[in-house]
Enzyme design. Sequence first.
Site, PDB file in Angstrom:
ATOM      1  N   CYS A 137      -8.263   5.354-106.330  1.00 59.06           N
ATOM      2  CA  CYS A 137      -8.570   4.760-107.631  1.00 59.06           C
ATOM      3  C   CYS A 137      -8.270   5.678-108.810  1.00 59.06           C
ATOM      4  CB  CYS A 137     -10.040   4.343-107.672  1.00 59.06           C
ATOM      5  SG  CYS A 137     -10.454   3.101-106.435  1.00 59.06           S
ATOM      6  N   CYS A 457     -14.374   7.898-109.845  1.00 55.45           N
ATOM      7  CA  CYS A 457     -14.461   8.198-108.422  1.00 55.45           C
ATOM      8  C   CYS A 457     -13.251   7.606-107.725  1.00 55.45           C
ATOM      9  CB  CYS A 457     -15.736   7.612-107.822  1.00 55.45           C
ATOM     10  SG  CYS A 457     -15.810   5.803-107.915  1.00 55.45           S
TER      11      CYS A 457
END
Length: 473
Positions: A137, A457
């Site tokens: 991500c 994250c």
Amino acid sequence: MSSMLTSAIRTLPVSSAWAAGGFVRSLSCSSQLQAAAQPKTKKTLGKSGVKNVVVVEGVRIPFLQSGTSYVDLMPHDLARAALQGLLTRTSIPRDVVDYIVYGTVIQEVKTSNVAREAALGAGFSDKTPAHTVTMACISSNQAMTTGVGMIAAGQCDVVVAGGVELMSDVPIRHSRKMRKTMLTLNRAKTLGQKLSLISKIRPDYFAPELPAVAEFSTSETMGHSADRLAAAFSISRVEQDEYALRSHTLAKKAQDEGLLLDVVPFKVPGKDTVTKDNGIRPSSMEQMGKLKPAFVKPYGTVTAANSSFLTDGASAILIMSEEKALAMGYKPKAYLRDFVYVSQDPKDQLLLGPTYATPKVLEKAGLTLNDIDVFEFHEAFAGQILANLKAMDSDWFAQNYMGRKSKVGAPPLDKFNTWGGSLSLGHPFGATGCRLVITAAHRLRKEGGQYGLVAACAAGGQGHAMIVELYPQ
């Protein structure tokens, strides 16, 4: 809304080792959510002998729920649209761009270097190098910092970075047994050899390998990790739903007020022009409360309503050396300053990247949490965001897991994701990082302030944080 969330946190057991009582104080100022920050005069983070790297502009095509308007396209179509939107917005001559870097997570095998295919499709010179990076991500974060490094090293003056994800059409493979048979069959020379191989095919060979948003090292989905993280930090279903509702409400307000300036329209071939994100859907606590747990059943607290949804989208950002930008007549939006990447346990701490990255980037920049005027954190799950904020505000967690003497503290909600986040705007895995950075720059200009902190994250137990400094008006 803020009072409900604050109240819910106050009811947590005092004995909960990971619960952070100080977090309540940071929430108490959320009633001032819409108040603009006062302009501040602070030191610049420029360093002697180091090139200043600036963001000139950043755009994204609308982020859409998978299976909607982008369903018939390919990833490079979305990336090409973002690049063309950037070219239109900036009027940058294509041949001035020295390098193009794109991030993606789930790659289309036909366009494995999607950066190159999208660049050629957008009309960039075939002499302009392009490569693709992947870091879950934070893939477009990696694309951007790759560009920063190339400019700082004097290799380039103008870099376009971005990210793309098309969850509407992910690769579905044959089983390994079938793949092996087919590859062997392709090498067979005689009819007898081919018939012999075909005769060995069994019904179970035809079972496809379906993709899953799961960790290879743990075989666990991110949703399971988020559920366990929420339980470890004593984060209730009510807290998660309330935070998700906050994200959607703020995103809708920002959309209605025309604050999402990075969105560029995209005429989808054969369909209408898409002009705005379609995942922003403010609901109610009552409606959200009716949804069943999505991962840990029947007692989990993570649901479809408090999780980011599978999203299609692409982004692009123009990064330059300050000298080059000014020489070409551009007014930069922001400086890209210090950044860090972190890694931690991919099982129990999969989604705690911001907790580990934030104090490191602050220390690297010589700043404190109080110096930051806007925060843009990636919202994978509401429970993940709240767990990070509690961990950041916990002396116990800092001392036992981070090797720190004391906590860094939690960002106040009146500075935190005030134009919505991934829960509402959407999360095309490879494209979110660019959205975070350009949103931080726009918020600094709109709300007043000098420093923004972007954090995210990533799968694999990794994270990223960067300091964005407003360019002087």
